[in-house]
Design an enzyme around this catalytic site. Structure first.
Site, PDB file in Angstrom:
ATOM      1  N   SER A  38     117.310  27.776  73.035  1.00 51.84           N
ATOM      2  CA  SER A  38     117.184  26.992  74.263  1.00 51.84           C
ATOM      3  C   SER A  38     117.040  27.969  75.415  1.00 51.84           C
ATOM      4  CB  SER A  38     118.440  26.134  74.430  1.00 51.84           C
ATOM      5  OG  SER A  38     118.725  25.916  75.798  1.00 51.84           O
ATOM      6  N   ARG A  47      70.936   7.221  64.718  1.00 50.83           N
ATOM      7  CA  ARG A  47      71.920   8.273  65.040  1.00 50.83           C
ATOM      8  C   ARG A  47      72.520   7.897  66.379  1.00 50.83           C
ATOM      9  NH1 ARG A  47      68.669  13.071  64.718  1.00 50.83           N
ATOM     10  NH2 ARG A  47      70.256  13.819  66.136  1.00 50.83           N
TER      11      ARG A  47
END
Lengths: 471, 471, 471, 471
Positions: free
Chosen positions: B292, B332
């Site tokens: 931490s 496409r």
């Protein structure tokens, strides 16, 4: 590698928003927060000027200090965030420079630093987005005004419906974009400093300032220093930490997704309207824009395509951020917070990319009046069917319902409307010039001009206020 | 910048999956496809060996050829995909090397190259994910076997319910992970070559081979060359192009998201069970894990936290890919396809990161039997309430309903179950040792052992088959 | 109110899938599970035949027994699921009928009942979906075969690209739908009984059967009874409970979402292709289909519109189900499970509605060959540009690049391709009939027929197997 | 069936929000819009009073007029929305009543009616949500104030971190809920009338009013009538139609999802804190709340569980609405609009259900101070580690880093902090009472009280303004 390049993200690769959200920019923002706080502490007399100065110097030139964002990135999995290895590195540099670390990260937690850094990136990113939206708003205002009287066919559920004007269509895009941008401005203003310490109480800060004990070592309160920090960083002041209350994150995310949706709607229309068979619009043709790898004759609508891809992507990020907000458990979260970071950057890039491509698109968008007219003519008099029923229905034997049937059948059989009407009404019953008037699309445009003006006014007001806001 | 580093993605920054999905890996895959095709063409006699050789050489050392993925990335917005600027660059290199370009991109379209390259990256990425899942399956098999008889409390809707065993809980995680991995194997096998040419007809290829005309210049058919290409790339053969039919993309995406969900469920349990008040499990403590920035005493469950963040992120990408599949219009697409690319890489990284962190987590996960026993004891006899009602309900005046009321009230008032029962049954009616037996959690474990074996068998079968598949 | 009606869901309101997922159907499935289990218990001699018979009778006619799904629904918030009030009601009925309740819910937990009931609804729902998909597969097979030689323009990024055929386009839709349906069949087969008891150990069942103690009261094992239950309910056997391992739920959900995506892609194409300016397709015109509230001339493509709305909705449900799977904590979840139920029904309805509307759409879809031909002619010779470069590039001074420039310029200026070519090649260099051949779209269709056949074969195989599977 | 019942939705089945969003309520809103417009037309003299009166009468008693929402629902697929069959039905009724239909739907399009009806439902639904949020805000204000000094352990990444207070934790929930509610108020105010006619130009209305021609038949303008309609319906005026500009829909959706996220965060904490091993909170025990089908001893946290299920579901709906907004193509959309309707109702129900359950939860939530104290004591002095390092680090040989190492090791080995410190500092160096003070959690609460006050003030201001707004 160039900051902000991404081979699978042509939407934003290499753009300003990409640079503003790249690892280097995040690293810089993290260091700016540490440096600003070091400065506040030093000014308050609770950290040494020398230490604060060194932290500031590192923040200005992290590269020169030997900090590398990739090394930090790869080390971040240790503690689950990049601030932890960053602090270790900065401490190493301070030690090498024989400087104290008392101005570094004092009383803060990594979430304070990272959230505030993200807020800085979000705010600066929002400004980039808003800058391009202003270009879009100006361009669309011009287009709406220029084509306010260009009559075209309105399409509903893909089919020809009524006459409208090209200007009104574009005023609609303008309206959506401006409203979404105004929400972004509000959300941007709601972004604020995060400063809570390890558990959101500022206990360490109060402790350092000696307020928990009779004789404080300084006269400044924790609240005052917090406010100073916000000022130095040019952020809205914070009334309370929001480590696990993520509403402001949801507000900015929703606003960014709203911008993308507004641009996505406009791009979808452009994609339809530049299909060869429709051909009413044409994307600008910049150098290198729209080429194909196989077909030399093609001009692909690349800008709209990229914007549409953004519109397909943003909602997923927005949903993730809402899940993360609800998963922001305890006093600091175990996964919900961590999931936010990349999605916030992604939303910024999607909005920024879409806005930049949109600016290029709308500043150069061509309207092809001949195709507009041709498409309008294709459906011809049938576009006035609603009016015909309204005006002539009650003069028809059998009433409006009977006339509707006539019109519906003429549509199915392809009978021209005039011929169909002439089977119902003699010229005595319906004079030729009355019919001509009834079938003139220019005389059936309703409040088109008013609605265009409403959008233009809203856009003008946005552009004016927005400009003022920035200054 | 290190390939695959990302300061806001500690889940996967710097890992193998990150490298496998980084821009350089994508560029390499694009070039491998071009080179493989050049080789096939040359072998068929329709392209020069020299040209094919040069393309191959560039594909092996793109850096040496002066190709830079960031430059290509930034140029990709011109045509909307990176293949177009890539081809221009490769042609430039070929020209500089005085080589012909007749083995480059002949008859292909950019989507052929990019889809096939993504398939390669997906397949190799899936192998990385599966490799780490095998580690997880082995580790969880061991844990399930080791703790098959460690009685613990089962929790439903967060509350203590019945006895179960730690081994069964872990066998559940194992089951989920293995089933998700088997689906990933199936989806991986469904990935195939994309080869359709500009509009999915292979017209150019057939044309080159002269089949559209009487006298062909080669004896190889377009179908044969397509199959050879798949073989060279070690991909499943393609029965027809899938430019706009994206089911195989949905299959692999769903499978990857399924893997993340299975790991996310396990990580969520670990996060709960290592809360200090529960304390039944402990994440492994590697060097640099769990620190931490402010609190030296803390050991954060970083691995589970990172996995949970993946579980919060993957569904959004999966949803986007389904939207994109439905938006794959025409021959496409105009945005749907483009939106897929980053999401596919993201899903791979989320699954890969979660699997890698999961392997570390489960290979080192500690069970703390004392806490397990203590939590079991906390609810004590009440955990056998279901059994008590089943066995004693009909011996209770008022029947099972009356007994249920007694037990519910004892839970509310905190009266020990035995005391409550003793108000209903005298020792004559219910002997002390009968009661002891009834309240022994070890005698109320049902088919726990069978169910553990079922998971172990499934895992063993997966590990065996999976190993064979890889070889 | 008609079961399965919903005023804001025209996609599926009033259809078979709506009825199959309505509250009454769920209630019926819940009761069928209880009745089946009562029967198994009675047969094993651990519950009374009379009780089992009464439970069965209630399950057959819940209405007659006074059970009302709305009352149960509103009471369900008490325990968080509808099984708890249902049991109370059934017990009330049994008591009124003087029947014992020993065949009711013995050793089960509410999640066993609800999960198994949902599996039943999912399986029956999947059959409805698959039934309509078979209609679609047959219709699209016919369309693909009928139009296999109808040359049309292929569109990429919305622009005209090359020639293809209408049949190949439809074979693409067919391919997507069939592949998604095959996945649905696999996922459907993976659905299985849920039977774990309160914490997934079957402790209560084993206890009742006396297996935890020396002298069992029956010779049947818990495993055997579990298998019998699966048989009675016609479900796949269960190897272990899956209260918190939701992979099979993810598999069926992904498959349903895949079906919707495949149909959504086809519907999106239909919506484009029936735009008046394109006009290649026309939705079937059933009575009452496609009307407008204001414009009598309009025929709206309502079927495709509804399918598209499904495609916009399904991914969100799929994402929620993945979040829920990861949130399936502990031995039974605290919200993750509960969130699944409505989303599963919603996905069934979206897939079922889309498949039903799709069946109507494709069984009646009209191809308009004249518009097809006209659109092909619009781009004309330019559609053969790719071929021209391939064939003539090396005969051009300056090579292919120079010829590409000529073609690109002719596209920009609108010069007909032939004229442009004639500026490059004299008729001596390029004979008129060679040019005619080169520019004949029919001679540039590549493997169109092979690819159509591949789809038709796959569809045929699906239809054959699928039919067999059902019988 | 009871309006608003749903057997798989215990979150909201049978509640006020369910009734307000049920089919009957939607039907009523549709008719109210038609009736209001009929009234406006009649007052302007362009429709007959008798017709308007009949439409009004039908709108007040649709059932009496024979309108059935299920019949309309099932017929809605014909035109793709329920307004079309509704109009046919209303016309049938009018004809049966010998009334003219000239006050019905004149110049409107079905999207005008449906969008405005949804706005009415959204506004009324938002009021229901806000009403329950006011209850929550009041309850959480009380809880925050009551427990402002109850010291408890703060948890970060699931582990014990520092002291905080129960009141501050609850003030955090309050803050999130209030801020989300304020956004909902803003979004609610942004909802406005939709009135554009068939293509968003109001052409039919202008035509009826004769403004397109020299001699108007009425003195009222289209703009004036539009404004009157908004007034009659008590809606914000409309500056221009928004058929395909859905920003206000996104705003209200985001706000509703924000409310659910805020409640979801609080519910997630309650679910953790009422786990038996933690036990700091207890859900209220209403009659019938929290029962289990198998285990009489259990009290399930049903309210939090239901709220969590809402938090898992809302983001998917929000994402769908963003996709729909971007798909709102042309002048009226072909699927995007249709997909919105059920998601909007769903979001209302999720927010309304969560708020209602939240009101019950927080009005009855119990704090168990003994468990709070016990959990605080579990980590004991280690919770003050941050302070110890800050205060004593520089007095430690080796400095803060050395002291951190000592503390980290004591955490790993389980050595009490005091013992560990005593190995570093003699009592001469660190007096016992100084150490006592340093380790007193009550003296390390920082700005807890200020932050609680900030939330209380914000809540108070919301409650006051909100009350005023409603009146």
């Amino acid at each position: 590698m160039t900051a902000g390049s991404s081979i699978l993200n042509p939407l934003w690769s290499g753009t300003e928003i990409a640079r503003a959200t790249a690892d280097g920019a995040v690293l810089s923002a993290l260091l700016r927060v540490e440096a600003a706080w070091g400065g506040v502490l030093a000014e308050a007399g609770v950290a040494s000027e020398a230490s604060a100065e060194q932290v500031r110097s590192i923040s200005i030139d992290p590269h020169g200090a030997g900090l590398r964002s990739d090394v930090l990135a790869d080390a971040a999995s240790g503690g689950g965030n990049p601030v932890i290895p960053l602090l270790a590195e900065v401490r190493r540099v301070l030690a090498a420079r024989k400087a104290d670390d008392d101005a570094l990260h004092r009383s803060a937690t990594s979430q304070d630093i990272l959230d505030t850094a993200l807020v800085i990136v979000l705010r600066e990113g929002a400004d980039i987005v808003l800058g391009d939206i202003r270009r879009i708003a100006a361009a669309l205002s011009q287009l709406s005004a220029d084509h306010r009287a260009t009559v075209c066919v309105a399409r509903t559920l893909t089919q020809h419906a009524l006459p409208t004007t090209v200007g009104l269509r574009m005023a609609g895009w303008l309206d959506g974009v401006v409203r979404s941008a105004e929400r972004l401005e509000v959300a941007r203003a709601g972004l604020r400093l995060q400063w809570g310490g390890a558990a959101g109480t500022q206990a360490a800060l109060v402790d350092i300032l000696g307020q928990a004990e009779p004789s404080g070592s300084t006269t400044a309160s924790a609240g005052e220093l917090t406010e100073q920090l916000a000022q130095v960083l040019n952020l809205a002041p914070m009334t309370r930490p929001w480590h696990t209350q993520r509403q402001s994150i949801l507000e900015i995310s929703s606003a960014l997704a709203g911008v993308v949706a507004a641009l996505g709607k406009a791009a979808a229309d452009v994609l339809t309207l530049q299909r060869p068979e429709i051909g009413e619009l044409r994307e600008p043709r910049g150098p290198g824009r729209g080429g194909s790898s196989a077909m030399p004759q093609k001009r692909n609508p690349v800008l709209s395509t990229l914007i549409r891809s953004a519109a397909l992507s943003a909602p997923g990020s927005l949903a993730t951020l809402h899940h993360s907000a609800a998963a922001a458990v305890d006093e600091r979260p175990d996964g919900g917070w961590q999931a936010e970071w990349p999605q916030l950057m992604e939303l910024l890039r999607l909005a920024g990319g879409a806005a930049l491509r949109g600016a290029e698109l709308f500043e150069g968008l061509e309207v092809l009046p001949q195709a507009v007219a041709q498409n309008l003519a294709q459906s011809g008099d049938a576009l006035l069917s609603e009016r015909i029923v309204s005006r002539l229905g009650h003069r028809t034997p059998g009433g409006p319902a009977a006339l509707k049937t006539v019109l519906a059948e003429s549509a199915v059989t392809g009978t021209p409307l005039r011929s169909a009407l002439r089977k119902v009404f003699t010229t005595a019953e319906l004079a030729a010039d009355e019919l001509d008037q009834l079938l003139d699309p220019e005389l059936y445009l309703g409040r088109t001009q008013e609605f265009i003006d409403a959008s233009l006014n809203a856009a003008n007001s946005f552009l004016t206020n927005s400009e003022r806001m920035i200054r």
